[in-house]
Design a protein around this motif. Sequence first.
Motif, mmCIF file in Angstrom:
data_model
loop_
_atom_site.group_PDB
_atom_site.id
_atom_site.type_symbol
_atom_site.label_atom_id
_atom_site.label_comp_id
_atom_site.label_asym_id
_atom_site.label_seq_id
_atom_site.Cartn_x
_atom_site.Cartn_y
_atom_site.Cartn_z
ATOM 1 N N ARG A 18 47.770 34.650 40.441
ATOM 2 C CA ARG A 18 47.700 35.592 39.241
ATOM 3 C C ARG A 18 46.775 35.292 38.405
ATOM 4 O O ARG A 18 46.033 36.549 37.841
ATOM 5 C CB ARG A 18 49.110 35.727 38.487
ATOM 6 N N ARG A 19 46.324 34.268 37.917
ATOM 7 C CA ARG A 19 45.042 34.032 37.319
ATOM 8 C C ARG A 19 43.840 34.369 37.820
ATOM 9 O O ARG A 19 42.851 34.890 37.423
ATOM 10 C CB ARG A 19 44.837 32.473 36.761
ATOM 11 N N TYR A 20 43.690 34.243 39.394
ATOM 12 C CA TYR A 20 42.548 34.717 40.206
ATOM 13 C C TYR A 20 42.565 36.063 39.862
ATOM 14 O O TYR A 20 41.298 36.788 39.822
ATOM 15 C CB TYR A 20 42.733 34.196 41.384
ATOM 16 N N ARG A 21 43.625 36.971 40.078
ATOM 17 C CA ARG A 21 43.445 38.177 40.027
ATOM 18 C C ARG A 21 43.106 38.744 38.770
ATOM 19 O O ARG A 21 42.349 39.890 38.608
ATOM 20 C CB ARG A 21 44.880 38.846 40.620
ATOM 21 N N ARG A 22 43.481 38.147 37.730
ATOM 22 C CA ARG A 22 42.820 38.547 36.370
ATOM 23 C C ARG A 22 41.489 38.581 36.395
ATOM 24 O O ARG A 22 40.713 39.382 35.606
ATOM 25 C CB ARG A 22 43.848 37.579 35.287
ATOM 26 N N ALA A 23 41.008 37.120 36.782
ATOM 27 C CA ALA A 23 39.670 37.107 36.718
ATOM 28 C C ALA A 23 38.627 38.276 37.486
ATOM 29 O O ALA A 23 37.668 38.844 37.108
ATOM 30 C CB ALA A 23 39.212 35.725 37.309
ATOM 31 N N ALA A 24 39.314 38.581 38.717
ATOM 32 C CA ALA A 24 38.788 39.401 39.558
ATOM 33 C C ALA A 24 38.926 40.850 39.012
ATOM 34 O O ALA A 24 37.812 41.689 38.881
ATOM 35 C CB ALA A 24 39.179 39.475 40.923
ATOM 36 N N ASP A 25 40.064 41.534 38.478
ATOM 37 C CA ASP A 25 40.144 42.642 38.055
ATOM 38 C C ASP A 25 39.100 42.853 36.505
ATOM 39 O O ASP A 25 38.556 43.639 36.143
ATOM 40 C CB ASP A 25 41.429 42.904 37.383
ATOM 41 N N LEU A 68 38.184 39.390 59.182
ATOM 42 C CA LEU A 68 37.171 40.467 58.726
ATOM 43 C C LEU A 68 37.938 41.246 57.987
ATOM 44 O O LEU A 68 38.919 41.796 58.262
ATOM 45 C CB LEU A 68 36.556 40.937 59.796
ATOM 46 N N LEU A 69 37.376 41.490 56.894
ATOM 47 C CA LEU A 69 38.000 42.818 55.773
ATOM 48 C C LEU A 69 37.319 43.980 56.007
ATOM 49 O O LEU A 69 35.966 44.004 55.673
ATOM 50 C CB LEU A 69 38.081 42.387 54.518
ATOM 51 N N VAL A 70 37.604 45.270 56.382
ATOM 52 C CA VAL A 70 37.194 46.578 56.392
ATOM 53 C C VAL A 70 38.060 47.295 55.253
ATOM 54 O O VAL A 70 39.123 47.382 55.269
ATOM 55 C CB VAL A 70 37.361 47.219 57.736
ATOM 56 N N THR A 71 37.057 47.743 54.148
ATOM 57 C CA THR A 71 37.765 48.486 53.047
ATOM 58 C C THR A 71 37.539 49.781 53.102
ATOM 59 O O THR A 71 36.206 50.304 52.992
ATOM 60 C CB THR A 71 37.136 47.899 51.716
ATOM 61 N N GLY A 72 38.486 50.587 53.659
ATOM 62 C CA GLY A 72 38.557 52.008 53.611
ATOM 63 C C GLY A 72 38.010 52.500 52.164
ATOM 64 O O GLY A 72 37.140 53.431 52.073
ATOM 65 N N PRO A 73 38.699 52.352 51.124
ATOM 66 C CA PRO A 73 38.320 52.825 49.773
ATOM 67 C C PRO A 73 37.042 52.213 49.198
ATOM 68 O O PRO A 73 37.085 51.405 48.411
ATOM 69 C CB PRO A 73 39.586 52.411 48.821
ATOM 70 N N GLY A 74 35.843 52.575 49.990
ATOM 71 C CA GLY A 74 34.887 51.911 49.588
ATOM 72 C C GLY A 74 34.088 52.001 47.969
ATOM 73 O O GLY A 74 33.455 51.233 47.467
ATOM 74 N N HIS A 75 34.706 53.055 47.492
ATOM 75 C CA HIS A 75 34.485 53.260 46.112
ATOM 76 C C HIS A 75 35.340 52.268 45.170
ATOM 77 O O HIS A 75 34.652 52.205 44.019
ATOM 78 C CB HIS A 75 34.845 54.894 45.576
ATOM 79 N N GLY A 76 36.015 51.431 45.756
ATOM 80 C CA GLY A 76 36.552 50.303 44.997
ATOM 81 C C GLY A 76 35.678 49.100 45.243
ATOM 82 O O GLY A 76 36.171 48.029 45.121
ATOM 83 N N ALA A 77 34.284 49.318 45.400
ATOM 84 C CA ALA A 77 33.404 48.083 45.603
ATOM 85 C C ALA A 77 33.711 47.262 44.259
ATOM 86 O O ALA A 77 33.058 46.077 44.603
ATOM 87 C CB ALA A 77 31.828 48.927 45.356
ATOM 88 N N PRO A 78 33.721 47.619 42.961
ATOM 89 C CA PRO A 78 33.675 46.365 42.115
ATOM 90 C C PRO A 78 34.564 45.404 42.263
ATOM 91 O O PRO A 78 34.382 44.306 42.137
ATOM 92 C CB PRO A 78 34.283 46.966 40.746
ATOM 93 N N ALA A 79 35.873 45.689 43.066
ATOM 94 C CA ALA A 79 36.644 44.816 43.214
ATOM 95 C C ALA A 79 36.175 43.710 44.355
ATOM 96 O O ALA A 79 36.300 42.519 44.131
ATOM 97 C CB ALA A 79 38.215 45.260 43.864
ATOM 98 N N VAL A 80 35.672 44.423 45.513
ATOM 99 C CA VAL A 80 34.933 43.385 46.442
ATOM 100 C C VAL A 80 33.736 42.566 45.650
ATOM 101 O O VAL A 80 33.757 41.595 46.064
ATOM 102 C CB VAL A 80 34.373 44.218 47.731
ATOM 103 N N HIS A 81 33.072 43.186 44.978
ATOM 104 C CA HIS A 81 31.990 42.541 44.254
ATOM 105 C C HIS A 81 32.582 41.197 43.403
ATOM 106 O O HIS A 81 32.012 40.048 43.549
ATOM 107 C CB HIS A 81 30.995 43.299 43.655
ATOM 108 N N ALA A 82 33.571 41.697 42.726
ATOM 109 C CA ALA A 82 34.187 40.474 42.008
ATOM 110 C C ALA A 82 34.597 39.244 42.998
ATOM 111 O O ALA A 82 34.559 38.240 42.490
ATOM 112 C CB ALA A 82 35.281 41.118 41.075
ATOM 113 N N ASN A 83 35.232 39.503 43.899
ATOM 114 C CA ASN A 83 35.753 38.659 44.763
ATOM 115 C C ASN A 83 34.695 37.909 45.631
ATOM 116 O O ASN A 83 34.768 36.659 45.629
ATOM 117 C CB ASN A 83 36.791 39.130 45.912
ATOM 118 N N LEU A 84 33.655 38.505 45.828
ATOM 119 C CA LEU A 84 32.576 37.957 46.429
ATOM 120 C C LEU A 84 31.764 37.076 45.604
ATOM 121 O O LEU A 84 31.301 35.871 45.899
ATOM 122 C CB LEU A 84 31.403 38.884 46.871
#
Length: 804
Positions: free
Chosen positions: A26-33, A90-106
């Motif tokens: 939960r803390r991790y998700r808070r950070a990523a969000d 391997l993660l394939v992300t269909g909603p590509g405009h959700g890029a901020p979430a992927v960047h945050a995790n990376l």
Amino acid sequence: MTVTAGPSRRTGTSPGEPTPSPQTLRRYRRAADFIAAAMIYLRDNVLLREPLRPKHLKPRLLGHWGTCPGITFIYSGLNGLVHRTGHRTLLVTGPGHGAPAVHANLWLEGTHAEHDPALRRDVSGLTELVRRFSWPGGFPSHLSPEVPGVIHEGGELGYALATAFGAALDDPDLLVACIVGDGEAETGPTAAAWHCSKFLDPSHSGAVLPVLHLNGYKISSPTVYDSMEDDELTAYFRGTGWAPHLLDVSTTDDPDGSLAETLDHIHDEITTLQAQCRAGERPGRPVWPMLVVRSPKGWGAPDHDAHGTPIGGTFHSHQVPLEDVAENPDQLAVLARWLRSYRPDELFDDTGRPAADLLSVPPEPDLRLGSVPQANGGRLRRELPLPPLEPYAVSVPAPGAAIAGATPTLARWLAELIRRTEDSRDFRVVCPDELESNRLGEILVATDRAYVWPVPGYSEHLTADGRVIEVLSEHLCQGFLQGYLLTGRHGLFPSYEAFVSIVDSMVNQYAKFLKMAMEVPWRAPVASLNYLLTSEGWRQEHNGYSHQGPGFINNLLTKKASVSRIYLPPDANTLLQVMRECLASTNRINIVVAGKHDAAQWLDLESAEAHCRAGAGVWEWACNDAGTARDPAEPDVVLACAGNIPTVEVLAAAWLLRRYAPDLRVRVVNVVDLLVLAPQERHPHGMTDEEFVACFGRDVPVVFGFHGYPSAVHELLHGRAGPNRFHVHGYLEEGTTTTPFDLLADNRMTRHDLATDAISRAPGWSSRGGTIADRLRADRDAVLTRSYREGADPPEITGWRWSE
């Protein structure tokens, strides 16, 4: 090929290492969000160490918040699954405009910093990441090749699931998780892709885990799938061959724990199915698990903005939930409360480094979602063991003296390539149910069509581990092949020429992906995307107007020169040479247009190799001029051709002119690599000015018989000296169900039309050639009369052969 039974369950990424607790997740998700929201709004003060002011905001607010929290939820859950199982994912992300979430995790997992030290895990690196998003020279608002772990942009919706299946093919130890947004799920390509599991062999391939993310809304309206009740969703997906697991985050006090439990059950189902099949206990109808996640739209966003507009859980959170924040102090206060609600001071230390428990969430480096090798597939690519051409070449003792089919000749060579890659299993053919129609059936002597479900009735060449996929969806073929190539393998996409344009938009996106990927230093080259277009329009006279469409060439001409290649081999040996070049190439999109019917063959293998290497050349044996490669004197007219049918008509026109106008000096030029026509400064394959003049003369009229729309040639010739001297005959959008010769006549492409045009344009021949031109037109009309009377073209057309 040796196939393992699938990864075993284990408790951590190294012995004794515990998996993260639900509280840590939960803390991790808070950070990523928090990071994702900051990327949309902030340019400075990224950890809110001082009061939020307008100067800390970006001047342009861009991005899509609505799907980000759901993506982080799934990303975090997959991290836990990898921790517990060690299964490379391997993660394939269909909603590509959700890029901020992927960047945050990376950023949190350290992958961004590995590729770019400026994005290190401290306040300086976080500031750089946040500032770069949707910033000039930075990251786009959607996923792109500059982002680690990405093989699918997701900017254009519909293709993620097919791409995921392509990535899983022939990689038995890989799990491909694919997030499908509920808006994306409404598209036709995604609807077809739910059936892709019927082509996935559990023995030799990996697994695909679709995650349908239901958050209720598109940009401004509800989604179809979120409107469905759970029992409707279950019935629908069971009907398409899946065992759905549903998780609604609003019904549990511990979403992360519920997700972990669900993913564990799913993983058990996947590995059990794989182990059964790999032990020879293949079920009749393999059913794979999938996950359906319901979460609020814009999960975590404020309930309302300062104007009272509802935000959280509504479509208003889809893109930028709070606007006019720089001008409206009340709106800025809402934004500040929202960002501070993630309590960043609890998540990052004084230097901006994430807390130690957050750093424990991503798996060990070689198993991180952003570092999976398949997402930089060029590093895994191996050169194909291409067979020699000599055993498969057509013997051509003299031009026109041999009869053969181009695609049947190629099929025998491709069958040997299939045999040579039996152990590596890194070459596949995808085709929309047209392999045998396109006379490539010899491939099925070496392998079968892939299909894993039982088939009622009679079928041929059908097994679970076949390396040909035939499915009547060009979208799925394209998606399969993109996923396969981008994870390090090779492939071929044969198609009817007229219907490959169904994937125009997909190839647009892929061309952009390749162009950008070549500008990313750490991305290794991938094998080229190769189209073999046959059943071409000039021989679709029996099917009619709907099957006559050469426009795919024009589409590729709009793409970057670094990516695009277009080949029009005139016979079987040139097709062999071209296909060998295409399959050995990287980072390109190659279009090859070839005939499938038996036809005259023009070049022996050695001559074909030299001709293809040059891209275009004078066929001296067909010329009747004083100008040759050894004598540069100008002819009266040049007859040029590109494409197998135009080549026949141009040669027949030259043959007619020898008999009707023996004093007319005619040069014949064949173009096999269409892009040599472009000036060198516009395309790397372009001929030099000297080479261009050697072929087409300096001031000579050129009558050009072209396979496609004349506009394509005129576009390429822009920038050449004297382009107005080129008079291009091609497809004029005229056609019907008729004979081949009548179709040519409708588009002014018959040998008689070409010869008439040549003689009328040659200097000094317009008057004395008038009688000859009248005779040629009369001959053409006589042929057409017989074709209409007899229902078939006469033997002097169908049986014409080149002779001196």
